[in-house]
Design an enzyme around this catalytic site. Structure first.
Site, PDB file in Angstrom:
ATOM      1  CG  HIS A 124      -0.208  -0.076   2.530  1.00  0.00           C
ATOM      2  ND1 HIS A 124       0.288   1.027   3.196  1.00  0.00           N
ATOM      3  CD2 HIS A 124       0.111  -1.134   3.312  1.00  0.00           C
ATOM      4  CE1 HIS A 124       0.859   0.655   4.311  1.00  0.00           C
ATOM      5  NE2 HIS A 124       0.768  -0.667   4.411  1.00  0.00           N
ATOM      6  CG  ASP A 125      -0.427   4.239   1.260  1.00  0.00           C
ATOM      7  OD1 ASP A 125      -1.312   4.955   0.762  1.00  0.00           O
ATOM      8  OD2 ASP A 125      -0.625   3.500   2.249  1.00  0.00           O
ATOM      9  N   GLY A 142       5.082  -1.089   2.794  1.00  0.00           N
ATOM     10  CA  GLY A 142       4.248   0.084   2.551  1.00  0.00           C
ATOM     11  C   GLY A 142       5.032   1.380   2.459  1.00  0.00           C
TER      12      GLY A 142
END
Length: 262
Positions: A124-125, A142
């Site tokens: 994520h991200d 992440g």
């Protein structure tokens, strides 16, 4: 759904998904309602794509890719987040790419012309640039930033919030827990450590001898001279006046959430 797309009878495309011209959806593929796919993209069998996800043109997803799934973050509470993928990328078997988190910027991004080989993971991200190669089983935690033309060798891994500068090379099995400046090559020694610059990769991309020599001098100043970081940065500042590449390396240093890998 675009009627010019080719969808296998066993595939399921949710109402609301948007498929461009020439998109091919293979056997047993699932494409969610908030997924937009650009022209010419191909999905091999058993791929799963959740939204909100935007995928550009001429991407190739091989079998069993899992794209746009929820972030693997205990803080995620179902907020609306997204994944954005550019053009001309290759995703080999069992690649996983997650959407962003609400408190981490909300969007995972992958640029253009990247190769993500089997079993690679983008968490994520993360923000991935252009022209990168992620070899088998390489992994981003992440919030990692990977700039253009980075190569990650097999079984390498990047700690959360780290940045990997353009043209860097991460060696096989190296575990990176700090920022890697542009052009630097990292090799395994427990946790990965700098081991020179990616000279061969730079030559292949058209860097001439003078540019490579300037980068080597900058590397020696930062890593070999034994100077404290502040003193090394002052010396690099002088060198950067005559080298845009050294300027790029200097600008990279000290702008992240993780310490510089030294």
């Amino acid at each position: 759904m675009n009627t010019n797309a080719s969808v296998h009878p066993t595939a399921f495309v949710e109402p609301g998904a948007r498929l461009g011209d020439g998109v091919v959806v293979g056997a047993f593929v699932y494409i969610g309602a908030e997924v937009e796919v650009g022209d010419g993209t191909v999905f091999g069998p058993h791929c799963v794509v959740h939204g909100p996800t935007t995928i550009g043109r001429n991407n190739r997803f091989y079998a069993q890719c899992a794209i746009g799934g929820d972030p693997q973050d205990k803080k995620f509470a179902g907020e609306r987040t997204a994944l954005q993928i550019g053009d001309d990328n290759v995703f080999r078997e069992f690649v996983t790419v997650n959407r962003g988190t609400g408190n981490g910027g909300g969007v995972t991004r992958i640029g253009n012309g990247n190769w993500l080989l089997a079993y690679t993971h983008v968490a994520h991200d993360c923000q991935v640039g252009n022209g990168c190669v992620f070899s088998n089983n390489s992994t981003l935690a992440g919030h990692v930033v990977v700039e253009d033309q980075v190569i990650m060798s097999g079984f390498s891994g990047i700690h959360q919030f780290c940045r990997i500068g353009a043209h860097a090379f991460i060696g096989m099995g190296a575990l990176v827990n700090g920022d890697v400046p542009p052009f630097v090559m990292v090799a395994q020694d427990g946790y990965g450590r700098p081991r020179g610059i990616n000279s061969e990769g730079l030559k292949r991309r058209g860097f001439d001898a003078d540019r490579i020599s300037a980068i080597k001098r900058a590397y020696r100043t930062l890593y070999v001279s034994g100077a404290p970081l502040d003193e090394a940065r002052a010396k690099l500042e002088d060198m950067a006046a005559d080298s845009p590449d050294v300027r790029a390396l200097l600008d990279f240093i000290g702008n992240g959430d993780r310490p510089l890998l030294r």
